[in-house]
Design a protein around this motif. Structure first.
Motif, mmCIF file in Angstrom:
data_model
loop_
_atom_site.group_PDB
_atom_site.id
_atom_site.type_symbol
_atom_site.label_atom_id
_atom_site.label_comp_id
_atom_site.label_asym_id
_atom_site.label_seq_id
_atom_site.Cartn_x
_atom_site.Cartn_y
_atom_site.Cartn_z
ATOM 1 N N GLY A 70 -3.399 -8.920 -1.751
ATOM 2 C CA GLY A 70 -4.274 -8.378 -2.783
ATOM 3 C C GLY A 70 -5.614 -9.060 -2.871
ATOM 4 N N ASN A 71 -5.986 -9.847 -1.856
ATOM 5 C CA ASN A 71 -7.304 -10.501 -1.860
ATOM 6 C C ASN A 71 -8.428 -9.465 -1.751
ATOM 7 N N TYR A 72 -8.230 -8.479 -0.890
ATOM 8 C CA TYR A 72 -9.131 -7.336 -0.776
ATOM 9 C C TYR A 72 -8.422 -6.303 0.093
ATOM 10 N N LEU A 73 -8.976 -5.096 0.172
ATOM 11 C CA LEU A 73 -8.419 -4.040 1.011
ATOM 12 C C LEU A 73 -9.490 -3.550 1.979
ATOM 13 N N GLY A 74 -9.060 -3.112 3.151
ATOM 14 C CA GLY A 74 -9.992 -2.605 4.145
ATOM 15 C C GLY A 74 -9.493 -1.306 4.739
ATOM 16 N N GLY A 75 -10.413 -0.538 5.306
ATOM 17 C CA GLY A 75 -10.046 0.672 6.020
ATOM 18 C C GLY A 75 -9.297 1.674 5.157
ATOM 19 N N ALA A 76 -8.326 2.343 5.772
ATOM 20 C CA ALA A 76 -7.579 3.401 5.094
ATOM 21 C C ALA A 76 -6.667 2.869 4.001
ATOM 22 N N TYR A 77 -6.435 1.563 3.952
ATOM 23 C CA TYR A 77 -5.590 0.998 2.903
ATOM 24 C C TYR A 77 -6.242 1.113 1.524
ATOM 25 N N ARG A 78 -7.517 1.481 1.478
ATOM 26 C CA ARG A 78 -8.199 1.677 0.194
ATOM 27 C C ARG A 78 -8.025 3.090 -0.343
ATOM 28 N N GLU A 79 -7.486 3.990 0.506
ATOM 29 C CA GLU A 79 -7.346 5.396 0.109
ATOM 30 C C GLU A 79 -6.017 5.615 -0.596
ATOM 31 N N ARG A 80 -6.071 6.236 -1.760
ATOM 32 C CA ARG A 80 -4.887 6.369 -2.606
ATOM 33 C C ARG A 80 -3.785 7.188 -1.940
ATOM 34 N N ASP A 81 -4.133 8.264 -1.237
ATOM 35 C CA ASP A 81 -3.135 9.191 -0.713
ATOM 36 C C ASP A 81 -2.853 9.014 0.776
ATOM 37 N N HIS A 82 -3.356 7.967 1.377
ATOM 38 C CA HIS A 82 -3.139 7.738 2.811
ATOM 39 C C HIS A 82 -1.760 7.119 3.031
ATOM 40 N N TRP A 83 -1.153 7.415 4.202
ATOM 41 C CA TRP A 83 0.176 6.863 4.482
ATOM 42 C C TRP A 83 0.144 5.338 4.561
ATOM 43 N N LYS A 84 -1.004 4.768 4.887
ATOM 44 C CA LYS A 84 -1.087 3.310 4.973
ATOM 45 C C LYS A 84 -0.952 2.660 3.588
ATOM 46 N N THR A 85 -1.343 3.377 2.554
ATOM 47 C CA THR A 85 -1.170 2.840 1.203
ATOM 48 C C THR A 85 0.308 2.723 0.863
ATOM 49 N N GLU A 86 1.084 3.726 1.261
ATOM 50 C CA GLU A 86 2.532 3.665 1.050
ATOM 51 C C GLU A 86 3.157 2.551 1.893
ATOM 52 N N LEU A 87 2.663 2.382 3.111
ATOM 53 C CA LEU A 87 3.149 1.309 3.979
ATOM 54 C C LEU A 87 2.856 -0.056 3.357
ATOM 55 N N LEU A 88 1.678 -0.199 2.781
ATOM 56 C CA LEU A 88 1.302 -1.450 2.127
ATOM 57 C C LEU A 88 2.260 -1.759 0.978
ATOM 58 N N ARG A 89 2.562 -0.750 0.178
ATOM 59 C CA ARG A 89 3.463 -0.935 -0.964
ATOM 60 C C ARG A 89 4.866 -1.309 -0.490
ATOM 61 N N TRP A 90 5.359 -0.620 0.537
ATOM 62 C CA TRP A 90 6.706 -0.889 1.068
ATOM 63 C C TRP A 90 6.794 -2.322 1.592
ATOM 64 N N THR A 91 5.762 -2.752 2.324
ATOM 65 C CA THR A 91 5.772 -4.096 2.906
ATOM 66 C C THR A 91 5.705 -5.163 1.827
ATOM 67 N N ARG A 92 4.913 -4.924 0.795
ATOM 68 C CA ARG A 92 4.858 -5.877 -0.319
ATOM 69 C C ARG A 92 6.230 -6.022 -0.987
ATOM 70 N N ASP A 93 6.912 -4.896 -1.151
ATOM 71 C CA ASP A 93 8.249 -4.946 -1.753
ATOM 72 C C ASP A 93 9.211 -5.747 -0.883
ATOM 73 N N GLN A 94 9.096 -5.599 0.427
ATOM 74 C CA GLN A 94 9.972 -6.325 1.343
ATOM 75 C C GLN A 94 9.704 -7.831 1.294
ATOM 76 N N LEU A 95 8.449 -8.204 1.157
ATOM 77 C CA LEU A 95 8.084 -9.622 1.187
ATOM 78 C C LEU A 95 8.431 -10.347 -0.110
ATOM 79 N N GLY A 96 8.161 -9.717 -1.242
ATOM 80 C CA GLY A 96 8.398 -10.371 -2.527
ATOM 81 C C GLY A 96 7.230 -11.257 -2.941
ATOM 82 N N ASP A 97 7.194 -11.600 -4.212
ATOM 83 C CA ASP A 97 6.052 -12.307 -4.780
ATOM 84 C C ASP A 97 5.801 -13.669 -4.140
ATOM 85 N N SER A 98 6.865 -14.410 -3.857
ATOM 86 C CA SER A 98 6.690 -15.760 -3.334
ATOM 87 C C SER A 98 5.970 -15.758 -1.991
#
Length: 313
Positions: A70-98
């Motif tokens: 969450g430091n910043y976003l680049g490219g298609a990850y800034r687009e709300r409806d792009h598949w990369k945004t969903e990928l970003l969310r899924w990966t964050r869930d897999q990693l966890g806050d720590s």
């Protein structure tokens, strides 16, 4: 001093394991560095990051690590409806806050100094930022502006997923990536080994075999967002402007052709697998890949240019 550097692993756990095994078995370095882009785009982000933190002496920040943290976003990850945004969310869930906090606190670079004035500088994309790739087709003037402020004898980086060596004045530079998603026409993971000798730094780009099909099947089994596109890019293993990149890389560093020449049976027309052929391209079915693939995909169906040439991870 010997430093092994892997970059752009992108959550490809089977490839990461193969690279680390080869480092331990064949290189025995003094230091191991993971130079950014650790998790995003793969089926096993958490397992890959945990392994890298466990096995590497230094872990550096890449652009996609910043996106995840969450430091910043680049490219298609800034687009709300792009598949990369969903990928970003899924990966964050897999990693966890720590782990996300650890990614956000990673350093930009690391230096190794075998003797005064002979530093090896390691970063993700270039010594100035995390986003601009050091394309081998860049001319000397364009490349030198990235290194004008850097006091080092050698520099290792990744980001482009296209390994090559080059001289910038007296400085040796090398793209050592990618360990997770190679894009130079060779499906085998790449990493670099920098060795300091009485004549200065030398670099070797090493390739290793790994179970490609295991990585593609995991993207489907774990329902990774954008899985079909990620699989396609993984097995295609090249950019649209592949031949220009390869020619420039060979000119700078004397790299061999990107893959083996497949010899046809007696009486069959001669076709060099390393040379583009006339006619329609062939589709690559990931299910048809051998468990341990060691070779080059040369005829995968090309994706649109805006999909192939995105360097935002």
């Amino acid at each position: 001093m010997r430093v092994a550097i892997l970059a752009d692993i992108h959550g490809n756990l089977p490839a990461c394991e193969a690279v680390l095994e080869d480092i331990a078995r064949s290189v025995a370095p003094d230091f191991i560095v993971a130079a950014g882009d650790l998790a995003l785009r793969g089926a096993h982000p958490r397992e890959t990051v945990d392994l890298l933190f466990d096995r590497c002496d230094s872990v550096l920040m890449g652009n996609t690590d910043c996106y995840l943290a969450g430091n910043y976003l680049g490219g298609a990850y800034r687009e709300r409806d792009h598949w990369k945004t969903e990928l970003l969310r899924w990966t964050r869930d897999q990693l966890g806050d720590s782990l996300l906090q650890k990614l956000g606190a990673l350093p930009f670079s690391v230096r190794y100094t075998p003797r005064k004035g002979q530093d090896l500088f390691v970063c993700h994309a270039n010594p100035r930022n995390l986003e601009e790739s050091l394309d081998p087709t860049l001319d000397d003037v364009a490349v030198r502006r990235y290194f004008a402020h850097l006091d080092a004898a050698a520099c290792a980086f990744g980001h482009l997923h296209f390994p090559y060596r080059r001289r910038v004045g007296r400085m040796l530079i090398a793209d050592v990536a990618s360990a997770g998603i190679p894009r130079d026409g060779d499906l085998r993971p790449a990493y670099g080994v920098f060795t300091y000798t009485p004549k200065g730094w030398r670099v070797q780009i090493r390739r290793v075999r790994y179970p490609v099909r295991k990585a593609t099947q995991a993207l489907t089994a774990r329902r990774v967002p954008g899985g079909p596109l990620l699989i396609h890019k993984l097995v295609e293993a090249r950019y649209r402007h592949h031949h220009a990149l390869m020619e420039a890389a060979r000119r700078h560093s004397g790299l061999p052709p990107p893959g083996p020449v497949l010899r046809p049976p007696p009486g069959a027309p001669v076709r060099n697998a390393a040379v583009p052929q006339e006619g329609p391209p062939l589709n690559v079915d990931p299910a048809s890949l051998p468990t341990d693939l060691d070779g080059t995909v040369t005829d995968a169906t090309p994706l649109p240019l805006d999909v192939l040439n995105d360097l935002d991870g």
